[in-house]
Design a protein around this motif. Structure first.
Motif, PDB file in Angstrom:
ATOM      1  N   ARG A  15       0.831  -1.213   0.000  1.00 16.32           N
ATOM      2  CA  ARG A  15       0.000   0.000   0.000  1.00 16.32           C
ATOM      3  C   ARG A  15       0.859   1.253   0.000  1.00 16.32           C
ATOM      4  O   ARG A  15       0.538   2.243  -0.652  1.00 16.32           O
ATOM      5  CB  ARG A  15      -0.940  -0.007   1.206  1.00 16.32           C
ATOM      6  CG  ARG A  15      -2.082  -1.005   1.083  1.00 16.32           C
ATOM      7  CD  ARG A  15      -3.135  -0.806   2.151  1.00 16.32           C
ATOM      8  NE  ARG A  15      -2.602  -0.803   3.520  1.00 16.32           N
ATOM      9  CZ  ARG A  15      -2.413  -1.885   4.263  1.00 16.32           C
ATOM     10  NH1 ARG A  15      -2.710  -3.077   3.780  1.00 16.32           N
ATOM     11  NH2 ARG A  15      -1.933  -1.780   5.489  1.00 16.32           N
ATOM     12  N   ALA A  18       2.286   1.794  -3.503  1.00 17.17           N
ATOM     13  CA  ALA A  18       1.247   2.285  -4.407  1.00 17.17           C
ATOM     14  C   ALA A  18       0.972   3.769  -4.145  1.00 17.17           C
ATOM     15  O   ALA A  18       0.801   4.551  -5.075  1.00 17.17           O
ATOM     16  CB  ALA A  18      -0.027   1.457  -4.239  1.00 17.17           C
ATOM     17  N   ARG A  21       3.735   5.913  -5.615  1.00 12.69           N
ATOM     18  CA  ARG A  21       3.635   6.060  -7.062  1.00 12.69           C
ATOM     19  C   ARG A  21       2.569   7.073  -7.450  1.00 12.69           C
ATOM     20  O   ARG A  21       2.725   7.813  -8.401  1.00 12.69           O
ATOM     21  CB  ARG A  21       3.325   4.714  -7.715  1.00 12.69           C
ATOM     22  CG  ARG A  21       4.586   3.935  -8.045  1.00 12.69           C
ATOM     23  CD  ARG A  21       4.209   2.666  -8.696  1.00 12.69           C
ATOM     24  NE  ARG A  21       3.723   1.945  -7.537  1.00 12.69           N
ATOM     25  CZ  ARG A  21       3.407   0.684  -7.432  1.00 12.69           C
ATOM     26  NH1 ARG A  21       3.441  -0.059  -8.401  1.00 12.69           N
ATOM     27  NH2 ARG A  21       3.011   0.126  -6.348  1.00 12.69           N
ATOM     28  N   ARG A  22       1.476   7.146  -6.702  1.00  8.83           N
ATOM     29  CA  ARG A  22       0.425   8.113  -7.006  1.00  8.83           C
ATOM     30  C   ARG A  22       0.906   9.538  -6.761  1.00  8.83           C
ATOM     31  O   ARG A  22       0.458  10.466  -7.405  1.00  8.83           O
ATOM     32  CB  ARG A  22      -0.808   7.841  -6.136  1.00  8.83           C
ATOM     33  CG  ARG A  22      -1.622   6.665  -6.604  1.00  8.83           C
ATOM     34  CD  ARG A  22      -2.966   6.646  -5.909  1.00  8.83           C
ATOM     35  NE  ARG A  22      -2.855   6.714  -4.459  1.00  8.83           N
ATOM     36  CZ  ARG A  22      -2.840   5.679  -3.630  1.00  8.83           C
ATOM     37  NH1 ARG A  22      -2.901   4.463  -4.114  1.00  8.83           N
ATOM     38  NH2 ARG A  22      -2.764   5.852  -2.330  1.00  8.83           N
TER      39      ARG A  22
END
Length: 70
Positions: A15, A18, A21-22
């Motif tokens: 998590r 992720a 990366r956002r």
């Protein structure tokens, strides 16, 4: 029990990766805002330093420093 803890840690790590990366483009926008703020501060400082009163005071200080006897 150790397997479950490892799965929880791996899930948390996935998590976080992720989410990182956002937010990848966020640092570029922060640099842009910081650059604009620095340029605005430099413009204000330039206006202050080149004003008549400050310019005269700076010339006076430099003149006194150059005429000082050692």
């Amino acid at each position: 029990m150790a397997g479950k803890a490892a799965a929880v840690v791996c899930g948390w790590w996935a998590r976080r990766k992720a989410a990182a990366r956002r937010d990848a483009g966020m640092t570029t926008s922060e640099y842009a805002v910081g650059t604009i703020a620095a340029a605005a501060f430099a413009a204000v400082l330039y206006k202050i330093v080149t004003s008549g009163a400050v310019s005269g005071a700076l010339e006076s200080v430099i003149g006194k420093a150059l005429d000082a006897s050692f």
